[in-house]
Write a protein that holds these residues in place. Structure first.
Motif, PDB file in Angstrom:
ATOM      1  N   MET A  99       0.759  -1.706  -0.244  1.00  0.00           N
ATOM      2  CA  MET A  99       0.174   0.198   0.133  1.00  0.00           C
ATOM      3  C   MET A  99       1.423   1.196   0.343  1.00  0.00           C
ATOM      4  N   GLU A 100       0.846   1.586  -1.390  1.00  0.00           N
ATOM      5  CA  GLU A 100       1.079   3.613  -0.691  1.00  0.00           C
ATOM      6  C   GLU A 100       0.601   4.360   0.315  1.00  0.00           C
ATOM      7  N   LEU A 101       2.246   4.557   1.318  1.00  0.00           N
ATOM      8  CA  LEU A 101       1.902   5.436   1.935  1.00  0.00           C
ATOM      9  C   LEU A 101       2.152   6.612   1.766  1.00  0.00           C
ATOM     10  N   ARG A 102       0.823   7.432   2.065  1.00  0.00           N
ATOM     11  CA  ARG A 102       0.469   8.695   1.452  1.00  0.00           C
ATOM     12  C   ARG A 102       1.167   9.704   2.748  1.00  0.00           C
ATOM     13  N   THR A 103       1.836  11.012   2.595  1.00  0.00           N
ATOM     14  CA  THR A 103       1.981  11.824   3.809  1.00  0.00           C
ATOM     15  C   THR A 103       1.778  12.553   4.368  1.00  0.00           C
ATOM     16  N   GLU A 104       0.743  13.972   3.419  1.00  0.00           N
ATOM     17  CA  GLU A 104       0.554  14.633   3.678  1.00  0.00           C
ATOM     18  C   GLU A 104      -0.834  13.924   4.348  1.00  0.00           C
ATOM     19  N   LEU A 105      -1.377  15.429   5.411  1.00  0.00           N
ATOM     20  CA  LEU A 105      -2.455  15.282   5.706  1.00  0.00           C
ATOM     21  C   LEU A 105      -4.179  15.666   5.174  1.00  0.00           C
ATOM     22  N   PRO A 106      -3.098  16.290   4.139  1.00  0.00           N
ATOM     23  CA  PRO A 106      -4.650  16.636   3.228  1.00  0.00           C
ATOM     24  C   PRO A 106      -4.996  15.788   2.064  1.00  0.00           C
ATOM     25  N   GLU A 107      -4.027  14.809   1.978  1.00  0.00           N
ATOM     26  CA  GLU A 107      -4.087  13.813   0.478  1.00  0.00           C
ATOM     27  C   GLU A 107      -4.781  12.269   1.467  1.00  0.00           C
ATOM     28  N   VAL A 108      -4.531  12.312   3.176  1.00  0.00           N
ATOM     29  CA  VAL A 108      -5.172  10.799   3.389  1.00  0.00           C
ATOM     30  C   VAL A 108      -6.048  11.449   3.432  1.00  0.00           C
ATOM     31  N   PHE A 109      -6.632  12.627   3.973  1.00  0.00           N
ATOM     32  CA  PHE A 109      -7.964  12.818   4.043  1.00  0.00           C
ATOM     33  C   PHE A 109      -9.183  13.023   2.863  1.00  0.00           C
ATOM     34  N   ASP A 110      -8.261  13.406   1.979  1.00  0.00           N
ATOM     35  CA  ASP A 110      -9.175  13.390   0.162  1.00  0.00           C
ATOM     36  C   ASP A 110      -9.157  11.729   0.178  1.00  0.00           C
ATOM     37  N   GLU A 111      -7.869  10.646   0.280  1.00  0.00           N
ATOM     38  CA  GLU A 111      -7.791   9.292  -0.023  1.00  0.00           C
ATOM     39  C   GLU A 111      -9.272   8.608   1.106  1.00  0.00           C
ATOM     40  N   PHE A 112      -8.990   9.049   1.864  1.00  0.00           N
ATOM     41  CA  PHE A 112     -10.613   8.350   2.857  1.00  0.00           C
ATOM     42  C   PHE A 112     -11.901   9.472   1.565  1.00  0.00           C
ATOM     43  N   GLY A 113     -11.914  10.315   1.575  1.00  0.00           N
ATOM     44  CA  GLY A 113     -13.015  10.637   1.010  1.00  0.00           C
ATOM     45  C   GLY A 113     -13.213  10.560  -0.347  1.00  0.00           C
ATOM     46  N   GLU A 114     -12.427   9.717  -1.116  1.00  0.00           N
ATOM     47  CA  GLU A 114     -12.375   8.838  -2.406  1.00  0.00           C
ATOM     48  C   GLU A 114     -12.850   7.653  -2.222  1.00  0.00           C
ATOM     49  N   ALA A 115     -12.629   6.820  -1.177  1.00  0.00           N
ATOM     50  CA  ALA A 115     -12.808   5.535  -1.277  1.00  0.00           C
ATOM     51  C   ALA A 115     -14.405   5.160  -1.356  1.00  0.00           C
ATOM     52  N   ARG A 116     -15.034   5.719  -1.883  1.00  0.00           N
ATOM     53  CA  ARG A 116     -16.427   5.530  -0.958  1.00  0.00           C
ATOM     54  C   ARG A 116     -17.265   5.391  -3.145  1.00  0.00           C
ATOM     55  N   ARG A 117     -16.273   6.314  -3.566  1.00  0.00           N
ATOM     56  CA  ARG A 117     -16.235   5.901  -5.387  1.00  0.00           C
ATOM     57  C   ARG A 117     -15.415   5.277  -5.580  1.00  0.00           C
ATOM     58  N   GLN A 118     -14.320   4.557  -5.144  1.00  0.00           N
ATOM     59  CA  GLN A 118     -12.979   3.521  -5.637  1.00  0.00           C
ATOM     60  C   GLN A 118     -13.580   2.683  -5.205  1.00  0.00           C
ATOM     61  N   GLY A 119     -14.399   1.828  -4.165  1.00  0.00           N
ATOM     62  CA  GLY A 119     -14.909   1.120  -3.771  1.00  0.00           C
ATOM     63  C   GLY A 119     -15.126   0.392  -4.228  1.00  0.00           C
ATOM     64  N   PHE A 120     -16.133   0.804  -5.434  1.00  0.00           N
ATOM     65  CA  PHE A 120     -17.550   0.603  -6.686  1.00  0.00           C
ATOM     66  C   PHE A 120     -16.547  -0.248  -7.065  1.00  0.00           C
ATOM     67  N   LEU A 121     -14.741  -0.130  -7.794  1.00  0.00           N
ATOM     68  CA  LEU A 121     -14.223  -0.758  -8.924  1.00  0.00           C
ATOM     69  C   LEU A 121     -13.338  -1.847  -7.750  1.00  0.00           C
ATOM     70  N   THR A 122     -13.370  -1.363  -6.022  1.00  0.00           N
ATOM     71  CA  THR A 122     -13.030  -3.171  -6.163  1.00  0.00           C
ATOM     72  C   THR A 122     -14.308  -3.907  -5.060  1.00  0.00           C
ATOM     73  N   VAL A 123     -14.774  -3.608  -5.028  1.00  0.00           N
ATOM     74  CA  VAL A 123     -15.790  -4.405  -5.114  1.00  0.00           C
ATOM     75  C   VAL A 123     -15.906  -5.379  -6.195  1.00  0.00           C
ATOM     76  N   LYS A 124     -15.899  -4.492  -7.155  1.00  0.00           N
ATOM     77  CA  LYS A 124     -16.772  -5.366  -8.998  1.00  0.00           C
ATOM     78  C   LYS A 124     -15.525  -6.670  -9.308  1.00  0.00           C
ATOM     79  N   ASN A 125     -13.172  -5.874  -7.847  1.00  0.00           N
ATOM     80  CA  ASN A 125     -12.987  -6.565  -8.668  1.00  0.00           C
ATOM     81  C   ASN A 125     -12.983  -7.967  -7.869  1.00  0.00           C
ATOM     82  N   LEU A 126     -13.149  -7.507  -6.472  1.00  0.00           N
ATOM     83  CA  LEU A 126     -13.506  -8.879  -5.502  1.00  0.00           C
ATOM     84  C   LEU A 126     -15.354  -9.939  -6.160  1.00  0.00           C
ATOM     85  N   LYS A 127     -15.629  -9.067  -6.745  1.00  0.00           N
ATOM     86  CA  LYS A 127     -17.114 -10.250  -7.409  1.00  0.00           C
ATOM     87  C   LYS A 127     -16.531 -11.296  -8.585  1.00  0.00           C
ATOM     88  N   GLU A 128     -15.364 -10.222  -8.751  1.00  0.00           N
ATOM     89  CA  GLU A 128     -15.153 -11.346 -10.086  1.00  0.00           C
ATOM     90  C   GLU A 128     -13.769 -12.608  -9.842  1.00  0.00           C
TER      91      GLU A 128
END
Length: 392
Positions: free
Chosen positions: A1-30
């Motif tokens: 897992m790539e480590l985010r070093t700046e706090l704003p980037e970390v918060f943004d990554e969590f903020g994007e998790a729901r949208r990115q999670g769609f792709l994750t679930v698709k891959n897991l289902k496959e």
């Protein structure tokens, strides 16, 4: 897992998790991963984990599909119920689409009846919550519901769930809860270390990362980064400290957080499903009967759907003190009967027992009331500032 070093980037990554999670679930289902979709924190994730499936929170916080839902459901129904049904009916929620089984719960009559329609187009299982949490009969009912749910998972996914697997899931879920607690309790720092928007962003986004070890690691690293930054003197200005309680939040209802923090306040605590309500209490890992351990944890989630709701008062009392709260805002969704009816009790308790100002805000999933919310929140915060000035 790539480590985010700046706090704003970390918060943004969590903020994007729901949208990115769609792709994750698709891959897991496959890859053949079993998926269980849920709407409520009463659902015992430990049993889902023990079955080998992953549990995901389904879409229910937008007005996008409400017109579709209103073709079948009453217009004067809670927006969360209509949104849940609409996303399922239209297949606009990828999480719903990829769920093998949707698990509902009888938290209110509206949801209970809505699931009768949902089961027409999705495999749906309903868990029956007791009406109160104090009686032995209620505890026995919830015990039997947990055992029945375990058996449903075994039958549906053709697996065997052992008590040892449940016990291991309990330990992992407790580990995750502790990591979440350590993060959102950063709100206790005074002056503030981070905003309520950032706390909510991380907690909401963490629901859509499905590798528990990864979630725990990210939460722990984020917590340490905030603490380090705080020790270096990077703090936010002191403002009236607000606790949000009430109905589940997410999506459009985040407008309440924005209204508070755009108008002179800062949200330091959330006594709701998305943040602390279902996380504060751990499952007792030493209880010999794993089902009883799960009963004791989940039946004591302080939701307004059950009587007597002393757990909600107890958690509010502790949080008002621990987070040095100046005022409480109770955000209630329109036609959410359990929370709207209970609001008077919460107001009386906070005003009389905790000497804490209280504001009731009723809203829905539209943006039409933003100016009204801004006006009321601004007046509330100004009142808190005047009260504080008078005590100095």
């Amino acid at each position: 897992m790539e480590l985010r070093t700046e706090l704003p980037e970390v918060f943004d990554e969590f903020g994007e998790a729901r949208r990115q999670g769609f792709l994750t679930v698709k891959n897991l289902k496959e890859q053949g991963q079993a998926v269980v979709g849920v709407y409520c924190t009463f659902m015992p994730e430990e049993l889902v984990m023990a079955s080998g499936a992953i549990q995901i929170s389904l879409c229910s916080t937008s007005d996008e599909t409400i017109p579709d839902a209103e073709e079948d459901l009453p217009r004067n129904l809670c927006p969360l119920i209509k949104s849940s049904y609409g996303f399922g009916k239209t297949d606009k929620c990828p999480y719903f689409y990829f769920s093998d089984l949707v698990v509902g719960e009888t938290t209110c009559d509206g949801k209970k009846k809505m699931y009768e329609y949902m089961e027409e187009f999705k495999d749906t299982y309903l868990m029956h919550l007791p009406h109160n949490r104090d009686s032995e009969a209620s505890k026995k009912l919830w015990y039997s519901e947990l055992v029945n749910f375990k058996e449903k998972l075994e039958d549906f996914f053709d697996v065997t769930i052992t008590e040892e697997q449940i016990r291991e899931a309990i330990k992992m879920k407790n580990y995750e809860r502790q990591a979440k607690q350590n993060f959102y309790r950063l709100g206790q720092l005074n002056p503030p270390a981070i905003s309520g928007t950032e706390i909510f962003q991380v907690m909401y986004g963490s629901q859509y990362k499905f590798d528990k070890q990864e979630v725990i690691q990210m939460l722990e690293e984020t917590t340490e980064k905030v603490k380090t930054s705080y020790a270096e003197g990077k703090v936010l200005p002191k403002k009236p400290r607000i606790l949000i309680t009430g109905s589940p939040m997410g999506g459009v209802t985040e407008k309440v957080i924005k209204a508070i923090e755009d108008n002179g306040g800062i949200v330091v605590a959330f006594e709701n499903c998305t943040v602390s309500k279902a996380v504060e209490r751990l499952v007792d890992e030493d209880t010999e009967d794993v089902y009883q351990a799960l009963v004791d944890k989940y039946i004591n989630i302080g939701c307004a759907c059950m009587s007597n709701n002393q757990p909600r008062k107890d958690l509010l009392s502790k949080m008002v003190d621990d987070y040095q709260v100046d005022g409480v805002i109770d955000m209630v969704l329109q036609n959410c009967i359990p929370f709207s009816v209970e609001s008077l009790k919460i107001k009386r308790y906070l005003n009389e027992e905790k000497d804490t100002p209280y504001l009731y805000l009723e809203t829905d999933y539209s943006t039409s009331d933003i100016e009204q919310i801004n006006t009321r929140v601004t007046a509330f915060i100004e009142m808190l500032e005047e009260e504080k000035a008078c005590t100095i």
